[in-house]
Design a protein around this motif. Structure first.
Motif, PDB file in Angstrom:
ATOM      1  N   VAL A  40       7.190  85.873  44.887  1.00 18.22           N
ATOM      2  CA  VAL A  40       6.537  85.098  45.943  1.00 18.22           C
ATOM      3  C   VAL A  40       7.469  83.975  46.401  1.00 18.22           C
ATOM      4  CG1 VAL A  40       4.565  83.615  46.509  1.00 18.22           C
ATOM      5  CG2 VAL A  40       4.210  85.722  45.198  1.00 18.22           C
ATOM      6  N   ALA A  41       8.161  83.328  45.477  1.00 17.52           N
ATOM      7  CA  ALA A  41       9.125  82.281  45.849  1.00 17.52           C
ATOM      8  C   ALA A  41      10.241  82.868  46.716  1.00 17.52           C
ATOM      9  CB  ALA A  41       9.703  81.611  44.602  1.00 17.52           C
ATOM     10  N   ALA A  42      10.731  84.063  46.378  1.00 16.54           N
ATOM     11  CA  ALA A  42      11.752  84.721  47.203  1.00 16.54           C
ATOM     12  C   ALA A  42      11.205  85.020  48.595  1.00 16.54           C
ATOM     13  CB  ALA A  42      12.223  86.016  46.533  1.00 16.54           C
ATOM     14  N   THR A  43       9.923  85.370  48.671  1.00 11.69           N
ATOM     15  CA  THR A  43       9.279  85.635  49.959  1.00 11.69           C
ATOM     16  C   THR A  43       9.197  84.358  50.789  1.00 11.69           C
ATOM     17  OG1 THR A  43       7.994  87.399  48.925  1.00 11.69           O
ATOM     18  CG2 THR A  43       7.218  86.603  51.057  1.00 11.69           C
ATOM     19  N   VAL A  44       8.860  83.240  50.144  1.00 13.46           N
ATOM     20  CA  VAL A  44       8.798  81.946  50.843  1.00 13.46           C
ATOM     21  C   VAL A  44      10.185  81.570  51.360  1.00 13.46           C
ATOM     22  CG1 VAL A  44       8.350  79.474  50.557  1.00 13.46           C
ATOM     23  CG2 VAL A  44       6.756  81.144  49.585  1.00 13.46           C
ATOM     24  N   ILE A  45      11.214  81.763  50.540  1.00 16.47           N
ATOM     25  CA  ILE A  45      12.588  81.478  50.965  1.00 16.47           C
ATOM     26  C   ILE A  45      12.934  82.297  52.205  1.00 16.47           C
ATOM     27  CG2 ILE A  45      15.037  81.805  50.343  1.00 16.47           C
ATOM     28  CD1 ILE A  45      14.139  81.209  47.401  1.00 16.47           C
ATOM     29  N   LEU A  46      12.637  83.579  52.156  1.00 13.53           N
ATOM     30  CA  LEU A  46      12.987  84.455  53.271  1.00 13.53           C
ATOM     31  C   LEU A  46      12.180  84.131  54.521  1.00 13.53           C
ATOM     32  CD1 LEU A  46      14.622  86.719  54.450  1.00 13.53           C
ATOM     33  CD2 LEU A  46      13.078  88.355  53.348  1.00 13.53           C
ATOM     34  N   GLN A  47      10.882  83.863  54.362  1.00 15.87           N
ATOM     35  CA  GLN A  47      10.068  83.543  55.539  1.00 15.87           C
ATOM     36  C   GLN A  47      10.546  82.243  56.185  1.00 15.87           C
ATOM     37  OE1 GLN A  47       7.515  85.813  56.643  1.00 15.87           O
ATOM     38  NE2 GLN A  47       8.075  84.634  58.453  1.00 15.87           N
ATOM     39  N   ASP A  48      10.943  81.284  55.363  1.00 18.41           N
ATOM     40  CA  ASP A  48      11.495  80.029  55.881  1.00 18.41           C
ATOM     41  C   ASP A  48      12.781  80.297  56.670  1.00 18.41           C
ATOM     42  OD1 ASP A  48      11.663  77.152  56.123  1.00 18.41           O
ATOM     43  OD2 ASP A  48      13.168  77.172  54.524  1.00 18.41           O
ATOM     44  N   PHE A  49      13.637  81.152  56.120  1.00 22.77           N
ATOM     45  CA  PHE A  49      14.886  81.520  56.796  1.00 22.77           C
ATOM     46  C   PHE A  49      14.591  82.234  58.120  1.00 22.77           C
ATOM     47  CE2 PHE A  49      18.348  84.619  57.487  1.00 22.77           C
ATOM     48  CZ  PHE A  49      19.407  83.733  57.635  1.00 22.77           C
ATOM     49  N   LEU A  50      13.642  83.165  58.100  1.00 19.57           N
ATOM     50  CA  LEU A  50      13.279  83.892  59.324  1.00 19.57           C
ATOM     51  C   LEU A  50      12.735  82.948  60.390  1.00 19.57           C
ATOM     52  CD1 LEU A  50      11.518  87.036  57.795  1.00 19.57           C
ATOM     53  CD2 LEU A  50      13.855  86.871  58.693  1.00 19.57           C
ATOM     54  N   ASN A  51      11.893  82.009  59.968  1.00 16.26           N
ATOM     55  CA  ASN A  51      11.336  81.027  60.917  1.00 16.26           C
ATOM     56  C   ASN A  51      12.452  80.189  61.531  1.00 16.26           C
ATOM     57  OD1 ASN A  51       8.800  81.987  60.282  1.00 16.26           O
ATOM     58  ND2 ASN A  51       8.298  80.277  58.928  1.00 16.26           N
ATOM     59  N   TYR A  52      13.416  79.796  60.714  1.00 16.20           N
ATOM     60  CA  TYR A  52      14.562  79.033  61.209  1.00 16.20           C
ATOM     61  C   TYR A  52      15.337  79.856  62.260  1.00 16.20           C
ATOM     62  CZ  TYR A  52      19.186  76.981  61.421  1.00 16.20           C
ATOM     63  OH  TYR A  52      20.372  76.463  61.872  1.00 16.20           O
ATOM     64  N   ARG A  53      15.626  81.106  61.932  1.00 15.64           N
ATOM     65  CA  ARG A  53      16.362  81.966  62.869  1.00 15.64           C
ATOM     66  C   ARG A  53      15.600  82.136  64.184  1.00 15.64           C
ATOM     67  NH1 ARG A  53      20.381  85.785  61.036  1.00 15.64           N
ATOM     68  NH2 ARG A  53      19.436  87.450  62.272  1.00 15.64           N
ATOM     69  N   ARG A  54      14.323  82.325  64.073  1.00 15.20           N
ATOM     70  CA  ARG A  54      13.501  82.532  65.271  1.00 15.20           C
ATOM     71  C   ARG A  54      13.480  81.269  66.143  1.00 15.20           C
ATOM     72  NH1 ARG A  54       8.808  83.524  62.785  1.00 15.20           N
ATOM     73  NH2 ARG A  54       9.670  85.489  62.087  1.00 15.20           N
ATOM     74  N   ASN A  55      13.416  80.115  65.513  1.00 16.94           N
ATOM     75  CA  ASN A  55      13.294  78.858  66.253  1.00 16.94           C
ATOM     76  C   ASN A  55      14.634  78.302  66.727  1.00 16.94           C
ATOM     77  OD1 ASN A  55      10.498  78.803  66.049  1.00 16.94           O
ATOM     78  ND2 ASN A  55      10.594  77.820  64.050  1.00 16.94           N
TER      79      ASN A  55
END
Length: 140
Positions: free
Chosen positions: A122-137
């Protein structure tokens, strides 16, 4: 692009992936054990299976943004993953991701042994979702 994320730990390492459209991160596996070469080999196997084009490794900076022993250890591990997989690896600030993962598991009413089994993925998922949000924004 398909992206894999890694939350590297001394006893367990969480792995997450995202879909090709980079919209959703999801947990894949928790690798038990802390021997870096063995963990990196398993990540290599997962990379062959899932075919990520980028691997994001959680980089645990201190709260004051300094880099301590744990960050150095993760950076060396990221280099090992890059060498084994031949896939580009990016370090990503993971401050407070485990706290976020605990909150998510609390909301899902996941406690005790069940929590311990999944917290790293779940922590790895949070890391990745944060990274994806950064890329998108940021159009990075």
């Amino acid at each position: 692009m398909v992206i894999m994320s890694v939350d590297y730990g001394d006893a367990r390492t969480g792995i997450a992936m995202c879909d090709r459209l980079e919209t959703l991160a999801y947990p894949v596996e928790v690798i038990k054990g802390g021997y870096a070469p063995k963990v990196a080999d398993r990540i290599g196997e997962l990379a062959i299976q899932h075919k990520p084009e980028l691997i994001v490794v959680g980089y645990p900076k201190n709260m004051d943004s300094s880099e301590g022993f744990r960050a150095e250890k993760c950076a060396k591990f990221a280099d090992l993953i890059a060498e084994i997989t031949q896939i580009p690896v990016k370090l990503w600030d993971e401050r407070l991701t485990t706290v976020s993962a605990y909150h998510l598991l609390n909301e899902a009413d996941t406690h005790g042994k069940k929590r311990k089994k999944v917290i790293d993925a779940v922590a790895a998922t949070v890391i990745l979702q944060d990274f994806l949000n950064y890329r998108r924004n940021s159009d990075a």
